[in-house]
Design a protein around this motif. Structure first.
Motif, PDB file in Angstrom:
ATOM      1  N   THR A 159      79.978  37.900  -5.164  1.00  0.00           N
ATOM      2  CA  THR A 159      78.455  38.124  -5.291  1.00  0.00           C
ATOM      3  C   THR A 159      77.700  37.517  -4.301  1.00  0.00           C
ATOM      4  N   LEU A 160      78.155  36.496  -3.703  1.00  0.00           N
ATOM      5  CA  LEU A 160      77.665  35.578  -2.419  1.00  0.00           C
ATOM      6  C   LEU A 160      77.362  36.503  -1.188  1.00  0.00           C
ATOM      7  N   GLU A 178      76.564  39.623  -1.312  1.00  0.00           N
ATOM      8  CA  GLU A 178      75.440  40.589  -1.666  1.00  0.00           C
ATOM      9  C   GLU A 178      74.246  39.864  -1.422  1.00  0.00           C
ATOM     10  N   LYS A 179      73.982  38.595  -1.078  1.00  0.00           N
ATOM     11  CA  LYS A 179      72.806  37.943  -0.909  1.00  0.00           C
ATOM     12  C   LYS A 179      72.324  38.047   0.536  1.00  0.00           C
ATOM     13  N   PRO A 180      70.966  38.046   0.376  1.00  0.00           N
ATOM     14  CA  PRO A 180      70.433  37.953   1.815  1.00  0.00           C
ATOM     15  C   PRO A 180      70.848  36.851   2.858  1.00  0.00           C
ATOM     16  N   ILE A 214      62.913  37.265  -4.136  1.00  0.00           N
ATOM     17  CA  ILE A 214      63.820  37.357  -5.192  1.00  0.00           C
ATOM     18  C   ILE A 214      63.167  37.491  -6.515  1.00  0.00           C
TER      19      ILE A 214
END
Length: 137
Positions: A31-32, A34-36, A92
């Motif tokens: 999931t990291l 998928e972060k900006p 966010i």
């Protein structure tokens, strides 16, 4: 934010450094990935040969990654980076609480109208039929 040393004191390939950081994050949690991402070339004050800096900048442009170069020693680029981080944080989505908390107070008065004892209640949760007392005051 990926901090990558592009100074003359480093002989590391900045793209390889980026790939290592990304791989470590992916190994920790998918999931990291998928972060900006903001890529930051550091030690700009110690970078006279701009080849690694320009290579990293071009790589970021090709992969649609936000890029900044900074010098902590001189402050160059730091203000812009901080603004960019603040903008990214503003984008966010804020978490929405599962339910709103609506407190009501039932007071027990004496003959003079003064509150002698109060009970605080909350709205009934899903599945509850009536509000439950939280505490007696």
């Amino acid at each position: 934010m990926h901090l990558i040393d592009t100074s003359d004191t480093s002989d590391a390939d900045p793209i390889h450094s980026f790939e290592i950081i990304s791989g470590e994050l992916r190994a920790f949690s998918e999931t990291l990935t998928e972060k900006p991402v903001i890529v930051v070339a550091t030690k700009l004050d110690a970078t006279t040969d701009r080849e690694r800096l320009d290579t990293l900048r071009a790589f970021c442009r090709e992969h649609n990654l936000e890029f900044h170069s900074i010098s902590a020693a001189t402050g160059e680029g730091v203000r812009e980076l901080v603004r960019s981080i603040a903008d990214a944080l503003d984008k966010i989505p804020k978490p929405v609480p599962e339910s709103t908390l609506d407190l009501t107070v039932d007071g027990h008065h004496d003959a003079g109208g003064n509150v002698r004892r109060s009970t605080v209640h909350r709205d009934a949760s899903p599945g509850e039929t009536s509000p439950a007392p939280i505490e007696d005051l």
